[in-house]
Design a protein around this motif. Structure first.
Motif, PDB file in Angstrom:
ATOM      1  N   MET A   1       0.842  -1.203   0.000  1.00 19.98           N
ATOM      2  CA  MET A   1       0.000   0.000   0.000  1.00 19.98           C
ATOM      3  C   MET A   1       0.879   1.256   0.000  1.00 19.98           C
ATOM      4  SD  MET A   1      -2.637   1.454   2.842  1.00 19.98           S
ATOM      5  CE  MET A   1      -3.860   0.168   2.670  1.00 19.98           C
ATOM      6  N   VAL A   2       0.492   2.217  -0.813  1.00 18.99           N
ATOM      7  CA  VAL A   2       1.209   3.500  -0.837  1.00 18.99           C
ATOM      8  C   VAL A   2       0.221   4.604  -0.462  1.00 18.99           C
ATOM      9  CG1 VAL A   2       2.640   5.070  -2.211  1.00 18.99           C
ATOM     10  CG2 VAL A   2       2.573   2.642  -2.787  1.00 18.99           C
ATOM     11  N   LEU A   3       0.574   5.398   0.563  1.00 19.01           N
ATOM     12  CA  LEU A   3      -0.225   6.568   0.935  1.00 19.01           C
ATOM     13  C   LEU A   3       0.475   7.788   0.362  1.00 19.01           C
ATOM     14  CD1 LEU A   3      -0.832   5.952   4.766  1.00 19.01           C
ATOM     15  CD2 LEU A   3      -2.444   5.556   2.900  1.00 19.01           C
ATOM     16  N   ILE A   4      -0.304   8.684  -0.243  1.00 18.06           N
ATOM     17  CA  ILE A   4       0.311   9.868  -0.856  1.00 18.06           C
ATOM     18  C   ILE A   4      -0.455  11.118  -0.407  1.00 18.06           C
ATOM     19  CG2 ILE A   4       1.026  10.943  -3.032  1.00 18.06           C
ATOM     20  CD1 ILE A   4       0.736   8.194  -4.353  1.00 18.06           C
ATOM     21  N   ASP A   5       0.268  12.119   0.059  1.00 14.41           N
ATOM     22  CA  ASP A   5      -0.372  13.384   0.437  1.00 14.41           C
ATOM     23  C   ASP A   5       0.618  14.524   0.195  1.00 14.41           C
ATOM     24  OD1 ASP A   5      -1.501  15.627   1.882  1.00 14.41           O
ATOM     25  OD2 ASP A   5      -2.817  14.175   2.863  1.00 14.41           O
ATOM     26  N   PRO A   6       0.216  15.532  -0.566  1.00 11.13           N
ATOM     27  CA  PRO A   6       1.184  16.593  -0.890  1.00 11.13           C
ATOM     28  C   PRO A   6       1.561  17.476   0.296  1.00 11.13           C
ATOM     29  CG  PRO A   6      -0.987  17.135  -1.765  1.00 11.13           C
ATOM     30  CD  PRO A   6      -1.070  15.745  -1.236  1.00 11.13           C
ATOM     31  N   TYR A   7       0.675  17.605   1.256  1.00 14.51           N
ATOM     32  CA  TYR A   7       0.934  18.543   2.354  1.00 14.51           C
ATOM     33  C   TYR A   7       1.371  17.844   3.645  1.00 14.51           C
ATOM     34  CZ  TYR A   7      -1.359  22.115  -0.510  1.00 14.51           C
ATOM     35  OH  TYR A   7      -1.695  22.998  -1.504  1.00 14.51           O
ATOM     36  N   GLY A   8       1.419  16.535   3.636  1.00 13.25           N
ATOM     37  CA  GLY A   8       1.859  15.811   4.827  1.00 13.25           C
ATOM     38  C   GLY A   8       0.698  15.263   5.629  1.00 13.25           C
ATOM     39  N   SER A   9       0.970  14.205   6.354  1.00 10.92           N
ATOM     40  CA  SER A   9      -0.062  13.515   7.127  1.00 10.92           C
ATOM     41  C   SER A   9      -0.607  14.416   8.243  1.00 10.92           C
ATOM     42  CB  SER A   9       0.588  12.262   7.739  1.00 10.92           C
ATOM     43  OG  SER A   9      -0.295  11.626   8.593  1.00 10.92           O
ATOM     44  N   GLY A  10      -1.922  14.595   8.271  1.00 15.39           N
ATOM     45  CA  GLY A  10      -2.538  15.447   9.304  1.00 15.39           C
ATOM     46  C   GLY A  10      -2.230  16.919   9.094  1.00 15.39           C
ATOM     47  N   ASN A  11      -1.961  17.312   7.847  1.00 19.16           N
ATOM     48  CA  ASN A  11      -1.578  18.714   7.583  1.00 19.16           C
ATOM     49  C   ASN A  11      -2.715  19.678   7.916  1.00 19.16           C
ATOM     50  OD1 ASN A  11      -3.054  19.635   4.931  1.00 19.16           O
ATOM     51  ND2 ASN A  11      -2.448  17.508   4.593  1.00 19.16           N
ATOM     52  N   SER A  12      -2.336  20.941   8.124  1.00 17.02           N
ATOM     53  CA  SER A  12      -3.328  21.894   8.632  1.00 17.02           C
ATOM     54  C   SER A  12      -4.261  22.425   7.533  1.00 17.02           C
ATOM     55  CB  SER A  12      -2.639  23.052   9.339  1.00 17.02           C
ATOM     56  OG  SER A  12      -1.681  23.604   8.493  1.00 17.02           O
ATOM     57  N   ARG A  13      -4.041  22.049   6.277  1.00 15.35           N
ATOM     58  CA  ARG A  13      -5.025  22.414   5.241  1.00 15.35           C
ATOM     59  C   ARG A  13      -6.155  21.378   5.179  1.00 15.35           C
ATOM     60  NH1 ARG A  13      -0.316  24.095   2.510  1.00 15.35           N
ATOM     61  NH2 ARG A  13      -0.430  26.170   1.586  1.00 15.35           N
ATOM     62  N   SER A  14      -5.854  20.163   5.613  1.00 19.45           N
ATOM     63  CA  SER A  14      -6.852  19.091   5.501  1.00 19.45           C
ATOM     64  C   SER A  14      -7.934  19.258   6.562  1.00 19.45           C
ATOM     65  CB  SER A  14      -6.185  17.723   5.662  1.00 19.45           C
ATOM     66  OG  SER A  14      -5.684  17.582   6.974  1.00 19.45           O
ATOM     67  N   SER A  15      -9.120  18.729   6.271  1.00 19.83           N
ATOM     68  CA  SER A  15     -10.199  18.782   7.275  1.00 19.83           C
ATOM     69  C   SER A  15      -9.829  17.941   8.492  1.00 19.83           C
ATOM     70  CB  SER A  15     -11.504  18.260   6.682  1.00 19.83           C
ATOM     71  OG  SER A  15     -11.971  19.133   5.693  1.00 19.83           O
ATOM     72  N   SER A  16      -9.085  16.880   8.267  1.00 22.65           N
ATOM     73  CA  SER A  16      -8.732  15.985   9.379  1.00 22.65           C
ATOM     74  C   SER A  16      -7.550  16.509  10.187  1.00 22.65           C
ATOM     75  CB  SER A  16      -8.359  14.603   8.832  1.00 22.65           C
ATOM     76  OG  SER A  16      -9.328  14.150   7.933  1.00 22.65           O
TER      77      SER A  16
END
Ligand SMILES: Cc1cc2nc3c(=O)[nH]c(=O)nc-3n(C[C@H](O)[C@H](O)[C@H](O)COP(=O)(O)OP(=O)(O)OC[C@H]3O[C@@H](n4cnc5c(N)ncnc54)[C@H](O)[C@@H]3O)c2cc1C
Length: 354
Positions: A1-16
């Motif tokens: 499995m590959v997780l991909i996120d441009p702003y980082g895990s739990g980043n402050s732009r995301s709702s989560s």
């Protein structure tokens, strides 16, 4: 499995990426979400035990019911049906237990004693860490919109990677309409939402759970959280704000928003009239037309899954959504929820799920 996120895990732009999110069982008559929250809580607790970190606080969730509000009445009916513990409290009982709560226009209350608050950003980061620990890969990169049709051979990323997989899950919150503009441009509406944390002097124990529970004021379109981990009392107005771009827009609370939040704070916690603002967050809801999730296969790609539409209430359901998507990918047709389908998503906003 590959997780991909441009702003980082739990980043402050995301709702989560917010500090905390409520996990409550009450959803009015919407049994599917009550059932889902009921399934999700023990899964969050299991993760918490696994990583030995506080991710969930059992603050209790108190629904403040206005006389003419059918929603808490429906919550009670659904909780009873699903054998979820709750108490109905008279205003005098609320005043006895929680004398610091102002009860203007409240005629009774419903307490979910086992519900509470998830530490959202930390929980997302824990999930990423655990995925990597179990052999998955994590990349900070942006997936580009897929092209082709029928079957996706690979996705390209902003940093020039080419990634091939058996299935591609796009769980991209308010970025879904950016990645799939033609398909979802008018089906996921991103709105600006403000959150304010107010200081309580010397971490006053009256404002820490269990002395003060999390509360939901459905009719007043507002909710509050007790002082958790010394962050202060969290207050938010649960009304859709203006449209919002999660990549580019300023995340500063407005003076009108701050004033409305303080007015609400004083209405329910009058002793905090002069409380200082300790922190603020500007986040976004990723709303479908009525608030139902979007969890469906892409109509043009057999191996692409669209997962989102949390609509201001999605965080708590994370582990159950994950299981649901895994079952769909595995080919199971058991328990398919028609309300999550793309076909049910309309362009006009008509919020019905909270
Ligand atoms: C103020 C506020 C209060 C809320 N309160 C509650 C609550 O009390 N209880 C509750 O249950 N829910 C609550 N919610 C809703 C909940 O937070 C959201 O429904 C949930 O976090 C959405 O998760 P998500 O993973 O779908 O989206 P997100 O958390 O937004 O994640 C999407 C991710 O996609 C990434 N991404 C973007 N573009 C790309 C790309 N090209 N390639 C790869 N990745 C990409 C982003 O960086 C981001 O990290 C609240 C929301 C807000 C804003």
């Amino acid at each position: 499995m590959v997780l991909i996120d441009p702003y980082g895990s739990g980043n402050s732009r995301s709702s989560s990426g917010g500090e905390s999110r409520i996990i409550r069982m009450g959803y009015g008559a919407d049994e599917i979400y009550t059932h889902s929250a009921q399934q999700a809580l023990p899964l969050w607790q299991e993760l918490m035990r696994q990583i030995n970190e506080p991710l969930f606080y059992e603050t209790g969730v108190l629904w403040l019911a206005h006389e003419d509000d059918p929603y808490p009445v429906k919550c009670a009916e659904t909780l009873k049906k699903l054998a979820i513990p709750f108490e109905k409290l008279s205003t005098s009982e609320v005043s006895r237990r929680y004398p610091q709560i102002g009860l203007e226009q409240i005629s009774w209350a419903l307490l979910e004693p086992n519900s509470g608050v998830l530490m959202a950003r930390r929980a997302v980061q824990a999930v990423t860490r655990e995925t990597v620990r179990n052999g998955g890969e994590y990349l900070q990169d942006a997936v580009r919109s897929p092209c082709g049709n029928r079957q996706l051979d690979h996705v390209d990323t902003a940093d020039g990677r080419r990634i091939s997989a058996g299935n591609y899950v796009f769980a991209c919150g308010s970025w879904l309409p950016k990645i799939f503009p033609e398909l979802l441009g008018d089906k996921v509406h991103t709105t600006r939402q403000e959150v304010v944390f107010f200081e309580t002097a010397d971490n006053d124990p009256r404002f820490v759970a269990p002395s003060l529970p999390t509360w939901v004021d459905f009719k007043d379109e507002a909710y509050g959280l007790p002082n958790i981990e010394g962050r202060g009392i969290k207050i938010a107005i649960d009304r859709h704000g203006p449209p919002f771009d999660p990549d580019t827009e300023m995340r500063e609370v407005t003076s009108e928003g701050l004033a409305e939040t303080r007015r609400y704070l004083v209405r329910r916690l009058p002793d905090l009239e002069n409380a200082a603002v300790k922190a603020t967050e500007v986040c976004q809801y990723e709303n479908t037309s009525n608030g139902d999730f979007l969890i469906d296969r892409h109509p043009e790609f057999a191996d692409v899954w669209l997962v989102g539409g949390g609509s201001g209430h999605g965080f708590k359901h994370g582990p159950v959504v994950g299981k649901y998507v895994a079952a769909r990918i595995a080919g199971s047709s058991e328990g398919i929820e028609p309300r999550f389908s793309l076909a049910t998503k309309a362009a006009e906003q008509n919020r019905a799920v909270y």
